[in-house]
Enzyme design. Structure first.
Site, PDB file in Angstrom:
ATOM      1  N   HIS A  12     -11.744  -2.456  -6.184  1.00 56.42           N
ATOM      2  CA  HIS A  12     -10.262  -2.374  -6.219  1.00 56.42           C
ATOM      3  C   HIS A  12      -9.713  -3.305  -5.146  1.00 56.42           C
ATOM      4  O   HIS A  12      -9.786  -2.999  -3.951  1.00 56.42           O
ATOM      5  CB  HIS A  12      -9.791  -0.943  -5.962  1.00 56.42           C
ATOM      6  CG  HIS A  12      -8.298  -0.789  -6.032  1.00 56.42           C
ATOM      7  ND1 HIS A  12      -7.679   0.199  -6.760  1.00 56.42           N
ATOM      8  CD2 HIS A  12      -7.281  -1.497  -5.467  1.00 56.42           C
ATOM      9  CE1 HIS A  12      -6.368   0.095  -6.636  1.00 56.42           C
ATOM     10  NE2 HIS A  12      -6.094  -0.933  -5.847  1.00 56.42           N
ATOM     11  N   HIS A  14      -6.559  -6.433  -4.119  1.00 57.33           N
ATOM     12  CA  HIS A  14      -5.376  -7.259  -4.373  1.00 57.33           C
ATOM     13  C   HIS A  14      -5.586  -8.627  -3.747  1.00 57.33           C
ATOM     14  O   HIS A  14      -5.777  -8.735  -2.529  1.00 57.33           O
ATOM     15  CB  HIS A  14      -4.118  -6.601  -3.790  1.00 57.33           C
ATOM     16  CG  HIS A  14      -3.853  -5.254  -4.370  1.00 57.33           C
ATOM     17  ND1 HIS A  14      -3.099  -5.078  -5.514  1.00 57.33           N
ATOM     18  CD2 HIS A  14      -4.283  -4.019  -4.008  1.00 57.33           C
ATOM     19  CE1 HIS A  14      -3.059  -3.791  -5.814  1.00 57.33           C
ATOM     20  NE2 HIS A  14      -3.775  -3.119  -4.921  1.00 57.33           N
ATOM     21  N   ASN A  40      -1.207  -6.638 -10.418  1.00 56.46           N
ATOM     22  CA  ASN A  40       0.220  -6.398 -10.111  1.00 56.46           C
ATOM     23  C   ASN A  40       0.846  -7.595  -9.411  1.00 56.46           C
ATOM     24  O   ASN A  40       1.383  -7.484  -8.312  1.00 56.46           O
ATOM     25  CB  ASN A  40       0.401  -5.100  -9.308  1.00 56.46           C
ATOM     26  CG  ASN A  40      -0.299  -5.099  -7.956  1.00 56.46           C
ATOM     27  OD1 ASN A  40      -1.296  -5.795  -7.760  1.00 56.46           O
ATOM     28  ND2 ASN A  40       0.222  -4.326  -7.011  1.00 56.46           N
ATOM     29  N   LYS A  98      -5.192  -1.518 -16.154  1.00 63.64           N
ATOM     30  CA  LYS A  98      -4.666  -0.741 -15.026  1.00 63.64           C
ATOM     31  C   LYS A  98      -3.379  -0.026 -15.392  1.00 63.64           C
ATOM     32  O   LYS A  98      -2.428  -0.652 -15.862  1.00 63.64           O
ATOM     33  CB  LYS A  98      -4.418  -1.700 -13.847  1.00 63.64           C
ATOM     34  CG  LYS A  98      -3.861  -1.044 -12.598  1.00 63.64           C
ATOM     35  CD  LYS A  98      -4.882  -0.149 -11.921  1.00 63.64           C
ATOM     36  CE  LYS A  98      -4.254   0.664 -10.804  1.00 63.64           C
ATOM     37  NZ  LYS A  98      -4.408   0.072  -9.503  1.00 63.64           N
ATOM     38  N   HIS A 135      -3.554   4.309 -11.035  1.00 60.83           N
ATOM     39  CA  HIS A 135      -2.841   4.662  -9.786  1.00 60.83           C
ATOM     40  C   HIS A 135      -2.284   6.051 -10.043  1.00 60.83           C
ATOM     41  O   HIS A 135      -1.287   6.206 -10.751  1.00 60.83           O
ATOM     42  CB  HIS A 135      -1.737   3.651  -9.448  1.00 60.83           C
ATOM     43  CG  HIS A 135      -1.010   4.020  -8.190  1.00 60.83           C
ATOM     44  ND1 HIS A 135      -1.152   3.334  -7.001  1.00 60.83           N
ATOM     45  CD2 HIS A 135      -0.184   5.055  -7.909  1.00 60.83           C
ATOM     46  CE1 HIS A 135      -0.435   3.924  -6.064  1.00 60.83           C
ATOM     47  NE2 HIS A 135       0.168   4.972  -6.597  1.00 60.83           N
ATOM     48  N   HIS A 173      -8.366   4.689  -5.597  1.00 63.22           N
ATOM     49  CA  HIS A 173      -7.967   5.048  -4.228  1.00 63.22           C
ATOM     50  C   HIS A 173      -7.569   6.521  -4.097  1.00 63.22           C
ATOM     51  O   HIS A 173      -6.436   6.841  -3.761  1.00 63.22           O
ATOM     52  CB  HIS A 173      -6.880   4.120  -3.683  1.00 63.22           C
ATOM     53  CG  HIS A 173      -5.674   3.870  -4.546  1.00 63.22           C
ATOM     54  ND1 HIS A 173      -5.027   4.848  -5.250  1.00 63.22           N
ATOM     55  CD2 HIS A 173      -4.975   2.732  -4.796  1.00 63.22           C
ATOM     56  CE1 HIS A 173      -3.995   4.322  -5.887  1.00 63.22           C
ATOM     57  NE2 HIS A 173      -3.950   3.033  -5.625  1.00 63.22           N
ATOM     58  N   ASP A 246      -8.924  -1.447  -1.899  1.00 64.45           N
ATOM     59  CA  ASP A 246      -7.460  -1.528  -2.034  1.00 64.45           C
ATOM     60  C   ASP A 246      -6.862  -2.390  -0.926  1.00 64.45           C
ATOM     61  O   ASP A 246      -5.740  -2.129  -0.477  1.00 64.45           O
ATOM     62  CB  ASP A 246      -6.819  -0.138  -2.065  1.00 64.45           C
ATOM     63  CG  ASP A 246      -5.360  -0.182  -2.512  1.00 64.45           C
ATOM     64  OD1 ASP A 246      -4.965  -1.161  -3.163  1.00 64.45           O
ATOM     65  OD2 ASP A 246      -4.625   0.768  -2.195  1.00 64.45           O
ATOM     66  N   HIS A 250       0.300  -7.968   2.734  1.00 60.70           N
ATOM     67  CA  HIS A 250       1.741  -8.239   2.715  1.00 60.70           C
ATOM     68  C   HIS A 250       2.051  -9.037   3.973  1.00 60.70           C
ATOM     69  O   HIS A 250       1.475  -8.761   5.039  1.00 60.70           O
ATOM     70  CB  HIS A 250       2.550  -6.940   2.752  1.00 60.70           C
ATOM     71  CG  HIS A 250       2.447  -6.114   1.510  1.00 60.70           C
ATOM     72  ND1 HIS A 250       3.267  -6.292   0.416  1.00 60.70           N
ATOM     73  CD2 HIS A 250       1.606  -5.106   1.179  1.00 60.70           C
ATOM     74  CE1 HIS A 250       2.941  -5.424  -0.531  1.00 60.70           C
ATOM     75  NE2 HIS A 250       1.926  -4.692  -0.097  1.00 60.70           N
TER      76      HIS A 250
HETATM   77  N1  LIG Z   1      -1.931   0.405  -2.075  1.00 65.89           N
HETATM   78  C1  LIG Z   1      -0.761  -0.045  -1.703  1.00 65.89           C
HETATM   79  O1  LIG Z   1      -0.126   0.559  -0.847  1.00 65.89           O
HETATM   80  N2  LIG Z   1      -0.198  -1.172  -2.239  1.00 65.89           N
HETATM   81  C2  LIG Z   1      -0.742  -1.956  -3.322  1.00 65.89           C
HETATM   82  C3  LIG Z   1      -0.498  -1.350  -4.659  1.00 65.89           C
HETATM   83  C4  LIG Z   1      -1.390  -0.162  -4.971  1.00 65.89           C
HETATM   84  O2  LIG Z   1      -2.616  -0.279  -4.971  1.00 65.89           O
HETATM   85  O3  LIG Z   1      -0.872   0.933  -5.248  1.00 65.89           O
HETATM   86  C5  LIG Z   1      -0.122  -3.356  -3.267  1.00 65.89           C
HETATM   87  O4  LIG Z   1      -0.212  -4.098  -4.252  1.00 65.89           O
HETATM   88  O5  LIG Z   1       0.443  -3.716  -2.218  1.00 65.89           O
HETATM   89 ZN   LIG Z   2      -4.267  -1.210  -5.001  1.00 69.28          ZN
HETATM   90 ZN   LIG Z   3      -2.362   1.849  -6.359  1.00 63.40          ZN
END
Ligand SMILES: NC(=O)N[C@@H](CC(=O)O)C(=O)O
Ligand SMILES: [Zn+2]
Ligand SMILES: [Zn+2]
Length: 344
Positions: A12, A14, A40, A98, A135, A173, A246, A250
């Site tokens: 998992h 991003h 996403n 997802k 999620h 998660h 996860d 940011h």
């Molecule tokens: N986990 C998070 O807090 N944020 C994730 C999105 C997600 O996995 O829910 C993201 O894309 O920033």
């Molecule tokens: Zn995530």
């Molecule tokens: Zn998530």
């Protein structure tokens, strides 16, 4: 002291896109052979064609000499046709679909408003064995934020599995004892990922001496009882539980804000953080199966060749990393000491 593991995967992750992708990808590719990459983006990855284009951008961003296999996912919407699921099954690129309940988390506004609307896609997935990644949080704003996972299980996930008993599901998660117990009680078609930060921290971390936005993620950290239940599940040896960081980067300005973004960045030290958690439970000998075996076994993929080595070595996590938008990325544990270090 050192431990050697079969090279692990992150189930998992991003990676974002553009300059952000280029900034974070080397951290993951250094530690993991493969990762399930979340869809996403803006706009979300809703088609196999978009996933193939994203996969090419990920591979193009990989520094020369590094190897890494991105396993792409599709973003389920109210209108995902069964044909798109069939195309995904026939592709070598897409490995899962997802479910983001609309409004539940970062970039989920295009997500599912009512799971019943997805019946054609879900039936095709159940029939063809395509995993649904979830999620798992209720989106009714009246539900307390600390109860959203538990309410989701009862109101959405349990009924969904009753309607589609063959559906392969990864509850992503997980953050509560309720979710760990639910997954353990389901058949072998239901598994879960667990992050390093949910194994290491409880909700006090968000408020230690003041508000700490870099510990804010969704689902939000829970109370200590839940952290302990997750640690028991992760270290139990049960093949239903596997590694998914996860890691959710940011830019600093988006996190340190009046309305800050949800997501913890952990890719810079993922294995070190998991090793810290497993060591705290006296279960370092269970880390390899959690990190390197249970995930590929669930997804029906071969386990990796090759190994990684972690050494008992003190090192300090950098305060920041370069990122996109002329901004910096603040990693989890910035400026703090870790006692495990992955060797190159
Ligand atoms: N986990 C998070 O807090 N944020 C994730 C999105 C997600 O996995 O829910 C993201 O894309 O920033
Ligand atoms: Zn995530
Ligand atoms: Zn998530």
């Amino acid at each position: 002291m050192q431990i050697t593991l079969t090279r692990p995967d992150d189930w998992h992750l991003h990676l974002r896109d553009g300059a952000a992708l280029a900034a974070v990808l080397p951290h993951t590719a250094r530690q993991f052979a493969r990762a399930i990459v979340m869809p996403n983006l803006r706009p979300p990855i809703t088609t196999v064609a978009a996933a193939e284009a994203y996969r090419a951008r990920i591979l193009a961003a990989l520094p020369p000499g590094m190897t890494f296999e991105p396993l792409l996912t599709l973003y389920l919407t109210d209108h995902t046709p069964a044909d798109e699921i069939r195309r995904a099954v026939d592709s070598d690129c897409v490995h899962a679909v997802k479910l983001y309940p609309a409004g539940a988390t970062t970039h989920s506004d295009a997500g599912v408003t009512e799971i019943g609307r997805c019946a054609p896609a879900l039936e095709a997935m159940a029939e063809l064995g395509m995993p649904l990644l979830v999620h798992g949080e209720a989106t009714d704003p009246a539900v307390d934020i600390f109860d959203r996972e538990r309410v989701f299980i009862e109101c959405v996930l349990r009924p969904l599995l009753a309607r589609h008993p063959q559906l392969r599901v990864v509850f992503e998660h997980i953050t509560t004892a309720d979710a760990a117990d639910f997954v353990a009680a389901c058949g072998p078609n239901v598994a879960a990922t667990i992050t390093a930060h949910h194994l290491l921290y409880n909700r006090n971390a968000i408020f230690a001496g003041g508000v700490r936005p870099h510990y804010y993620c969704l689902p939000v950290l829970k109370r200590e009882r839940h952290r302990q239940a997750l640690l028991r599940a992760a270290t139990s040896g049960n093949p239903k539980f596997f590694l998914g960081t996860d890691s959710a980067p940011h830019a600093r300005a988006g996190k340190e804000a009046a309305c800050g973004c949800a997501g913890c960045y952990t890719a810079h030290a993922a294995l070190e953080l998991y090793a810290t958690a497993f060591e705290s439970a006296g279960a370092l000998d269970r880390l390899e199966a959690f990190a390197s075996f249970h995930g590929p076994d669930f997804y029906g993929l071969p386990r990796n060749g090759g190994q990684v080595t972690l050494a008992r070595q003190d090192w300090r996590v950098p305060e920041t990393f370069a990122y996109a938008d002329d901004d910096r990325l603040i990693p989890l544990g910035a400026g703090e000491w870790l006692h495990w270090r992955m060797l190159d």
